[in-house]
Scaffold this active site. Structure first.
Site, PDB file in Angstrom:
ATOM      1  N   THR A   1       0.831  -1.207   0.000  1.00 48.23           N
ATOM      2  CA  THR A   1       0.000   0.000   0.000  1.00 48.23           C
ATOM      3  C   THR A   1       0.861   1.251   0.000  1.00 48.23           C
ATOM      4  O   THR A   1       0.627   2.184  -0.787  1.00 48.23           O
ATOM      5  CB  THR A   1      -0.936  -0.006   1.213  1.00 48.23           C
ATOM      6  OG1 THR A   1      -1.789  -1.149   1.149  1.00 48.23           O
ATOM      7  CG2 THR A   1      -1.787   1.248   1.252  1.00 48.23           C
ATOM      8  N   ASP A   2       1.859   1.311   0.865  1.00 54.12           N
ATOM      9  CA  ASP A   2       2.767   2.465   0.883  1.00 54.12           C
ATOM     10  C   ASP A   2       3.480   2.617  -0.455  1.00 54.12           C
ATOM     11  O   ASP A   2       3.601   3.723  -0.995  1.00 54.12           O
ATOM     12  CB  ASP A   2       3.801   2.299   1.990  1.00 54.12           C
ATOM     13  CG  ASP A   2       3.277   2.705   3.355  1.00 54.12           C
ATOM     14  OD1 ASP A   2       2.316   3.490   3.424  1.00 54.12           O
ATOM     15  OD2 ASP A   2       3.830   2.230   4.360  1.00 54.12           O
ATOM     16  N   LEU A   3       3.980   1.506  -0.987  1.00 54.32           N
ATOM     17  CA  LEU A   3       4.754   1.567  -2.222  1.00 54.32           C
ATOM     18  C   LEU A   3       3.891   2.003  -3.401  1.00 54.32           C
ATOM     19  O   LEU A   3       4.301   2.836  -4.219  1.00 54.32           O
ATOM     20  CB  LEU A   3       5.397   0.214  -2.504  1.00 54.32           C
ATOM     21  CG  LEU A   3       6.409  -0.266  -1.465  1.00 54.32           C
ATOM     22  CD1 LEU A   3       6.862  -1.683  -1.779  1.00 54.32           C
ATOM     23  CD2 LEU A   3       7.608   0.676  -1.387  1.00 54.32           C
TER      24      LEU A   3
END
Length: 416
Positions: A184-186
């Site tokens: 999700t962050d990436l």
């Protein structure tokens, strides 16, 4: 102090673009690292005496005296680090001065947090009207959840991703699982970089800057792709299938006599050829299995037979036979095995760059290979605040006495 005169000149397509990076942890730094790889000058602003939280997210740590974590190193190359106390008016004035010279500001504070410091989009765009200002939050700048904190694991669950990840109900170990990387962050970092590049093009065309609102939840929802489409357009609720594919069969791992391989057959021709290779013409010609549209519905009727045939093979022999037939197949590699692949070496995927003290930092480089404006690696992930003096002098034109006064007051700091 960083001696930037010794750093290679940027060769990427964003050479000449300046990014003021107020973000920390992963989604924001991942975005700014992409921009840095593409040639932008990225000035990373950190909290004096603290630095980016991920510097301490270890072990493992880099053994160079800084004790920066491997986690931090993966997302912070091609940046220069300055430490500024933005809670103080003098620090806020410095950030505004940097913003006046920047093309892009990137931040991932909670909604409204920077407004109290006069560093929100409204304030900084008044200083630089054509500024591109990207905000990354858990849930976005609007909506009932906008004030909530968002974290990768939480969003993987809330978005539905974990409902389609993991062993199927009724099988050993059944239950939702998160991805093995902070996907999700990436992905939010990637969407942020894409959005910023689009905004740069808009600015080139119109002269206008703008505010970009990125949310972890929105980005992860977008990554549901075919799974979301199946529900929205076919009213089929996706379920966990382990390593099976919802619509393509066989597209999974199989156990050979000496280990597992992945068989990924994406069309009917490949399936037919695969069955012939195994000597199972009966499966190739069975009307239940000849078409992809019905093969997945009837997978329970033929997968055991396929599994039994493949269990007789040595994995190397199966891979060789399938590759000779032009069929997709591969091993399930560990991370060290993947990094050591000849193909990875041939592509120059793994790179290295030295810090100021000569400590080597190895990393997986930017995947795009440009024929005219290639990326290059100019700055190793910096020690916290290592570039404070050099950036204040080089970008803002400050003299030594002025910088010394700021350091003495604690408004800025140099290397921890």
């Amino acid at each position: 102090m960083a001696d930037n005169t010794k750093s290679p000149a940027p060769t990427g397509p964003l050479a000449g673009i300046t990014v003021l990076d107020l973000s920390r942890v992963l989604a924001g730094p991942w975005c700014s690292q992409i921009l840095g790889d593409l040639g932008a000058d990225v000035i990373k602003v950190e909290q004096p005496g603290q630095g980016d939280d991920t510097r301490r997210w270890g072990p493992p740590f880099l053994q160079d005296g800084s004790r920066d974590s491997a986690y931090y190193l993966c997302a912070n190359r091609n940046k220069r680090s300055v430490a500024i106390d933005i809670a103080r008016p003098e620090g806020q004035a410095l950030v505004k001065a940097f913003a006046a010279k920047a093309d892009i500001v990137l931040e991932n504070f909670r909604v409204g947090a920077l407004a109290k410091y006069g560093l929100d989009y409204a304030a900084l765009s008044a200083v630089k009207p054509d500024l591109i200002y990207a905000s990354i939050t858990g849930f976005g700048q609007t909506g009932p959840d906008k004030d909530k904190g968002g974290y990768d694991f939480l969003i993987q669950a809330m978005s539905g991703l974990m409902s389609v990840t993991g062993p199927a109900d009724g099988t050993p170990g059944a239950g939702p699982l998160k991805a093995g990387i902070p996907v999700t962050d990436l992905s939010t970092g990637l969407y942020a970089a894409i959005s910023i590049l689009a905004a740069l093009q808009h600015r080139t065309r119109t002269g206008e800057g703008q505010h970009i609102d990125l949310a972890l939840l929105d980005a992860q929802m977008a990554l549901l792709a075919n799974q979301a489409s199946g529900w929205l357009n076919g009213a089929v609720e996706p379920k966990r299938l382990g390593n099976l594919h919802p619509t393509i069969t066989p597209y999974q791992d199989f156990a050979c006599a000496d280990g597992s391989v992945i068989v990924a057959l994406g069309n009917d021709r490949q399936f037919h050829q695969f069955c012939l290779m195994l000597g199972r013409d009966d499966l190739a010609d069975d009307p239940r299995f000849t078409l992809s549209s019905t093969r997945s519905d009837n997978r329970a009727a033929f997968l055991p037979a396929i599994a039994a045939e493949l269990a007789k093979w040595q994995s190397a022999d199966l891979i060789a036979a399938m590759e000779a037939a032009g069929l997709p197949v591969g091993r399930v590699n560990s991370v060290p095995e993947a990094l050591a692949l000849p193909q990875v070496a041939a592509r120059g995927t793994v790179q290295a760059i030295e810090r100021q003290d000569g400590t080597e930092v190895r990393f997986v480089g930017f995947p795009g290979q440009f024929s005219k404006s290639p990326v290059n690696y100019r700055h190793a992930p910096p020690r916290s605040a290592q570039d404070t003096r050099g950036v204040l002098a080089g970008v803002l034109g400050m003299g030594d006495a002025e910088i010394d006064a700021l350091l003495a007051s604690g408004v800025v700091a140099d290397t921890l």
